[in-house]
Scaffold this motif. Structure first.
Motif, PDB file in Angstrom:
ATOM      1  N   ASP A  20       0.838  -1.192   0.000  1.00  0.00           N
ATOM      2  CA  ASP A  20       0.000   0.000   0.000  1.00  0.00           C
ATOM      3  C   ASP A  20       0.876   1.246   0.000  1.00  0.00           C
ATOM      4  OD1 ASP A  20       0.896   0.352   2.637  1.00  0.00           O
ATOM      5  OD2 ASP A  20      -0.930  -0.501   3.508  1.00  0.00           O
ATOM      6  N   ASP A  21       0.260   2.391   0.205  1.00  0.00           N
ATOM      7  CA  ASP A  21       0.955   3.666   0.113  1.00  0.00           C
ATOM      8  C   ASP A  21       2.159   3.769   1.040  1.00  0.00           C
ATOM      9  OD1 ASP A  21       0.555   6.235  -1.375  1.00  0.00           O
ATOM     10  OD2 ASP A  21       0.554   7.083   0.653  1.00  0.00           O
ATOM     11  N   SER A  22       2.107   3.082   2.154  1.00  0.00           N
ATOM     12  CA  SER A  22       3.192   3.176   3.141  1.00  0.00           C
ATOM     13  C   SER A  22       4.493   2.545   2.643  1.00  0.00           C
ATOM     14  CB  SER A  22       2.771   2.506   4.451  1.00  0.00           C
ATOM     15  OG  SER A  22       2.571   1.115   4.268  1.00  0.00           O
ATOM     16  N   ALA A  23       4.422   1.741   1.586  1.00  0.00           N
ATOM     17  CA  ALA A  23       5.632   1.095   1.068  1.00  0.00           C
ATOM     18  C   ALA A  23       6.518   2.061   0.312  1.00  0.00           C
ATOM     19  CB  ALA A  23       5.248  -0.074   0.165  1.00  0.00           C
ATOM     20  N   PHE A  24       5.947   3.168  -0.175  1.00  0.00           N
ATOM     21  CA  PHE A  24       6.722   4.145  -0.938  1.00  0.00           C
ATOM     22  C   PHE A  24       7.677   4.908  -0.029  1.00  0.00           C
ATOM     23  CE2 PHE A  24       2.901   4.135  -3.833  1.00  0.00           C
ATOM     24  CZ  PHE A  24       3.551   3.634  -4.949  1.00  0.00           C
ATOM     25  N   CYS A  25       8.899   5.126  -0.498  1.00  0.00           N
ATOM     26  CA  CYS A  25       9.856   5.957   0.227  1.00  0.00           C
ATOM     27  C   CYS A  25       9.778   7.422  -0.195  1.00  0.00           C
ATOM     28  CB  CYS A  25      11.280   5.444   0.002  1.00  0.00           C
ATOM     29  SG  CYS A  25      11.628   3.865   0.809  1.00  0.00           S
ATOM     30  N   CYS A  26       9.068   7.720  -1.276  1.00  0.00           N
ATOM     31  CA  CYS A  26       8.872   9.116  -1.667  1.00  0.00           C
ATOM     32  C   CYS A  26       7.800   9.741  -0.776  1.00  0.00           C
ATOM     33  CB  CYS A  26       8.459   9.213  -3.142  1.00  0.00           C
ATOM     34  SG  CYS A  26       7.010   8.237  -3.602  1.00  0.00           S
ATOM     35  N   HIS A  84     -11.470  17.662   1.424  1.00  0.00           N
ATOM     36  CA  HIS A  84     -10.746  17.991   2.661  1.00  0.00           C
ATOM     37  C   HIS A  84      -9.715  16.906   2.983  1.00  0.00           C
ATOM     38  CE1 HIS A  84     -13.517  21.297   3.483  1.00  0.00           C
ATOM     39  NE2 HIS A  84     -14.511  20.476   3.202  1.00  0.00           N
ATOM     40  N   GLU A  85      -9.011  16.466   1.951  1.00  0.00           N
ATOM     41  CA  GLU A  85      -7.998  15.432   2.100  1.00  0.00           C
ATOM     42  C   GLU A  85      -6.626  15.960   1.664  1.00  0.00           C
ATOM     43  OE1 GLU A  85      -9.255  12.145  -0.235  1.00  0.00           O
ATOM     44  OE2 GLU A  85     -10.925  11.598   1.086  1.00  0.00           O
ATOM     45  N   GLY A  86      -5.606  15.377   2.229  1.00  0.00           N
ATOM     46  CA  GLY A  86      -4.253  15.712   1.828  1.00  0.00           C
ATOM     47  C   GLY A  86      -3.729  14.705   0.822  1.00  0.00           C
ATOM     48  N   PRO A  87      -2.623  15.022   0.161  1.00  0.00           N
ATOM     49  CA  PRO A  87      -2.056  14.100  -0.822  1.00  0.00           C
ATOM     50  C   PRO A  87      -1.446  12.870  -0.167  1.00  0.00           C
ATOM     51  CG  PRO A  87      -0.568  15.926  -0.466  1.00  0.00           C
ATOM     52  CD  PRO A  87      -1.822  16.249   0.297  1.00  0.00           C
ATOM     53  N   CYS A  88      -1.364  11.815  -0.944  1.00  0.00           N
ATOM     54  CA  CYS A  88      -0.717  10.579  -0.513  1.00  0.00           C
ATOM     55  C   CYS A  88       0.628  10.439  -1.211  1.00  0.00           C
ATOM     56  CB  CYS A  88      -1.603   9.379  -0.843  1.00  0.00           C
ATOM     57  SG  CYS A  88      -3.202   9.376  -0.001  1.00  0.00           S
ATOM     58  N   ARG A  89       1.360   9.420  -0.859  1.00  0.00           N
ATOM     59  CA  ARG A  89       2.643   9.194  -1.510  1.00  0.00           C
ATOM     60  C   ARG A  89       2.465   8.814  -2.975  1.00  0.00           C
ATOM     61  NH1 ARG A  89       6.959   7.986   2.539  1.00  0.00           N
ATOM     62  NH2 ARG A  89       6.043   8.414   4.572  1.00  0.00           N
ATOM     63  N   TYR A  90       1.371   8.148  -3.304  1.00  0.00           N
ATOM     64  CA  TYR A  90       1.163   7.780  -4.699  1.00  0.00           C
ATOM     65  C   TYR A  90       0.902   8.992  -5.584  1.00  0.00           C
ATOM     66  CZ  TYR A  90      -3.962   7.959  -3.919  1.00  0.00           C
ATOM     67  OH  TYR A  90      -5.257   8.348  -3.615  1.00  0.00           O
ATOM     68  N   HIS A  91       0.596  10.143  -4.972  1.00  0.00           N
ATOM     69  CA  HIS A  91       0.471  11.382  -5.744  1.00  0.00           C
ATOM     70  C   HIS A  91       1.835  11.964  -6.124  1.00  0.00           C
ATOM     71  CE1 HIS A  91      -3.616  11.601  -3.720  1.00  0.00           C
ATOM     72  NE2 HIS A  91      -3.921  11.807  -4.991  1.00  0.00           N
ATOM     73  N   HIS A 139       9.025   4.714  -8.355  1.00  0.00           N
ATOM     74  CA  HIS A 139       9.126   3.966  -7.109  1.00  0.00           C
ATOM     75  C   HIS A 139       8.373   2.641  -7.182  1.00  0.00           C
ATOM     76  CE1 HIS A 139      11.159   6.826  -4.220  1.00  0.00           C
ATOM     77  NE2 HIS A 139      11.062   7.528  -5.335  1.00  0.00           N
ATOM     78  N   CYS A 140       7.316   2.571  -7.983  1.00  0.00           N
ATOM     79  CA  CYS A 140       6.681   1.271  -8.236  1.00  0.00           C
ATOM     80  C   CYS A 140       7.687   0.336  -8.901  1.00  0.00           C
ATOM     81  CB  CYS A 140       5.461   1.435  -9.143  1.00  0.00           C
ATOM     82  SG  CYS A 140       3.956   1.952  -8.300  1.00  0.00           S
ATOM     83  N   GLY A 141       8.446   0.879  -9.845  1.00  0.00           N
ATOM     84  CA  GLY A 141       9.493   0.080 -10.481  1.00  0.00           C
ATOM     85  C   GLY A 141      10.545  -0.351  -9.479  1.00  0.00           C
ATOM     86  N   PHE A 142      10.948   0.570  -8.607  1.00  0.00           N
ATOM     87  CA  PHE A 142      11.916   0.233  -7.566  1.00  0.00           C
ATOM     88  C   PHE A 142      11.404  -0.906  -6.674  1.00  0.00           C
ATOM     89  CE2 PHE A 142      14.139   4.688  -7.207  1.00  0.00           C
ATOM     90  CZ  PHE A 142      14.725   4.485  -8.440  1.00  0.00           C
ATOM     91  N   LEU A 143      10.146  -0.801  -6.274  1.00  0.00           N
ATOM     92  CA  LEU A 143       9.562  -1.828  -5.405  1.00  0.00           C
ATOM     93  C   LEU A 143       9.432  -3.167  -6.128  1.00  0.00           C
ATOM     94  CD1 LEU A 143       6.898   0.375  -3.622  1.00  0.00           C
ATOM     95  CD2 LEU A 143       8.701  -0.929  -2.464  1.00  0.00           C
ATOM     96  N   THR A 144       9.186  -3.123  -7.430  1.00  0.00           N
ATOM     97  CA  THR A 144       9.089  -4.351  -8.212  1.00  0.00           C
ATOM     98  C   THR A 144      10.435  -5.071  -8.246  1.00  0.00           C
ATOM     99  OG1 THR A 144       7.357  -3.398  -9.606  1.00  0.00           O
ATOM    100  CG2 THR A 144       8.499  -5.307 -10.474  1.00  0.00           C
ATOM    101  N   VAL A 145      11.516  -4.307  -8.435  1.00  0.00           N
ATOM    102  CA  VAL A 145      12.854  -4.901  -8.427  1.00  0.00           C
ATOM    103  C   VAL A 145      13.194  -5.409  -7.026  1.00  0.00           C
ATOM    104  CG1 VAL A 145      15.308  -4.519  -8.848  1.00  0.00           C
ATOM    105  CG2 VAL A 145      13.610  -3.376 -10.284  1.00  0.00           C
ATOM    106  N   THR A 146      12.858  -4.615  -6.020  1.00  0.00           N
ATOM    107  CA  THR A 146      13.158  -4.991  -4.635  1.00  0.00           C
ATOM    108  C   THR A 146      12.493  -6.313  -4.270  1.00  0.00           C
ATOM    109  OG1 THR A 146      13.443  -2.687  -3.948  1.00  0.00           O
ATOM    110  CG2 THR A 146      12.914  -4.273  -2.230  1.00  0.00           C
ATOM    111  N   GLY A 171      14.491  14.746  -5.017  1.00  0.00           N
ATOM    112  CA  GLY A 171      13.254  15.180  -4.370  1.00  0.00           C
ATOM    113  C   GLY A 171      12.387  14.026  -3.894  1.00  0.00           C
ATOM    114  N   CYS A 172      12.574  12.855  -4.493  1.00  0.00           N
ATOM    115  CA  CYS A 172      11.764  11.685  -4.116  1.00  0.00           C
ATOM    116  C   CYS A 172      12.502  10.790  -3.135  1.00  0.00           C
ATOM    117  CB  CYS A 172      11.390  10.897  -5.358  1.00  0.00           C
ATOM    118  SG  CYS A 172      12.796  10.082  -6.157  1.00  0.00           S
ATOM    119  N   SER A 173      13.639  11.241  -2.622  1.00  0.00           N
ATOM    120  CA  SER A 173      14.462  10.566  -1.612  1.00  0.00           C
ATOM    121  C   SER A 173      15.437   9.548  -2.181  1.00  0.00           C
ATOM    122  CB  SER A 173      13.598   9.885  -0.536  1.00  0.00           C
ATOM    123  OG  SER A 173      12.787  10.826   0.125  1.00  0.00           O
TER     124      SER A 173
END
Length: 332
Positions: free
Chosen positions: A101-107, A125-132, A139-146, A185-187
């Motif tokens: 889920d969103d928490s897996a992203f390091c960005c 009245h919501e804030g952005p998520c990491r997937y934004h 980072h999806c690609g990074f997680l796929t390799v990981t 910028g994405c860490s």
């Protein structure tokens, strides 16, 4: 700014009001410089212009094939997207297929660049998520390799197996040791190199169809994904998307933060890299448009090119107050 060239001018009322200086290099398929402005050996961070290099391990490790990734997903792995639904819906689907889920992203979370998506969050009245984050496709690609490697979750650490392979790929395709790295910028780590080395790397991508090794096949796959899905690489009102559409399948183009830009020209087997020293995006877009016209892959009269090559400057009342243009001769 040693030996930087004047690349873009801003005129108002017949007076040269501002200039943007920088460096630009065009390389052939042997890695030799065809033309250059400024200092080809200037060292800079390519930032997001290096995303197709950072995506090489995604294919070379077999992770993309194992995951059954589509060309859309590969385009997103090279993207700095606007977080429109065409981007975030695909990112969310991709991350869900990995059971994450969103928490897996390091960005970090980022307000969408797409106005509709931004206002949708505000109304809810919501804030952005990491997937934004504009780099969430990468980072999806990074997680796929990981996942494929069975490596740990801190995939942006410089000593993580993924980042070790990215650095090796970066130095291989640029044919140069990177003298320093910084945090993007994405860490994720971003490796510096010369403008010449980056243009040389893009020329290797451009001529990859002449070779049959694993890396060359990966280069062709990534550049073709970018050219097939320009709207996923950036967004419907973004320069990368507009410039690729104007080139009609003749160039893969990617901008990076702080005035960086690259182009891959497969038919000509050429690569382009440029850096605007004051970090001005307007200047990097203008310079890239000029070089695309110079190289004959875009028409100076195309409306998508004109909006970057020689745009009018208007005030809040809509009055034309000046113009921006590349330096004399750059586009010819």
């Amino acid at each position: 700014m040693t030996n930087a060239a004047q690349l873009v001018e801003i005129w108002r009322g017949g007076l040269l009001e501002s200039t943007h200086q920088g460096h630009a290099v065009i390389c052939d398929d042997s890695g030799q410089i065809i033309e250059a402005w400024g200092n080809p050996e200037h060292v800079a961070y390519p930032r997001s212009s290096a995303k197709m290099i950072q995506a090489l391990p995604l294919i070379e490790t077999g992770a993309a094939a194992q995951a059954g990734l589509t060309s859309e997903q590969l385009a997103l792995s090279c993207a700095s997207h606007s977080a429109a639904h065409i981007h975030t819906d695909r990112v969310q689907d991709w991350i869900a297929t990995m059971g994450l889920d969103d928490s897996a992203f390091c960005c970090g979370p980022q307000v969408p660049g797409d106005k509709d998506a931004k206002f949708e969050l505000i109304r809810a009245h919501e804030g952005p998520c990491r997937y934004h984050n504009n780099c969430s496709g990468k980072h999806c690609g990074f997680l796929t390799v990981t996942r494929h490697l069975g490596a740990g979750p801190d995939y942006v650490a410089i000593d993580h197996p993924l980042q070790v392979s990215i650095k090796q790929a970066f130095e291989d395709v640029t044919e140069a040791d990177s003298p320093v790295w910084g945090i993007d910028g994405c860490s994720a780590p971003n490796h510096a190199t010369t403008i010449h080395a980056m243009a040389r790397a893009m020329a290797h991508f451009a001529s990859a169809h002449d070779r049959a090794d694993t890396r060359a096949k990966a280069m062709v796959t990534l550049r073709e994904a970018m050219m097939t899905h320009p709207e996923l690489v950036a967004g419907e009102d973004r320069a990368c998307t507009h410039l690729m559409r104007a080139c009609k399948g003749k160039a893969a183009i990617k901008g990076g933060a702080e005035g960086y830009y690259i182009a891959i020209l497969p038919e000509q087997r050429k690569g382009v890299a440029l850096k605007i020293m004051d970090g001005g995006t307007r200047a990097s877009e203008c310079t890239m448009a000029a070089l695309l016209v110079r190289l004959g892959v875009a028409d100076a009269d195309d409306p998508l090119i004109r909006r970057y090559l020689n745009p009018e400057i208007k005030n809040f009342a809509g009055l034309v107050t000046g113009e921006m243009k590349s330096t004399a001769g750059l586009a010819s």
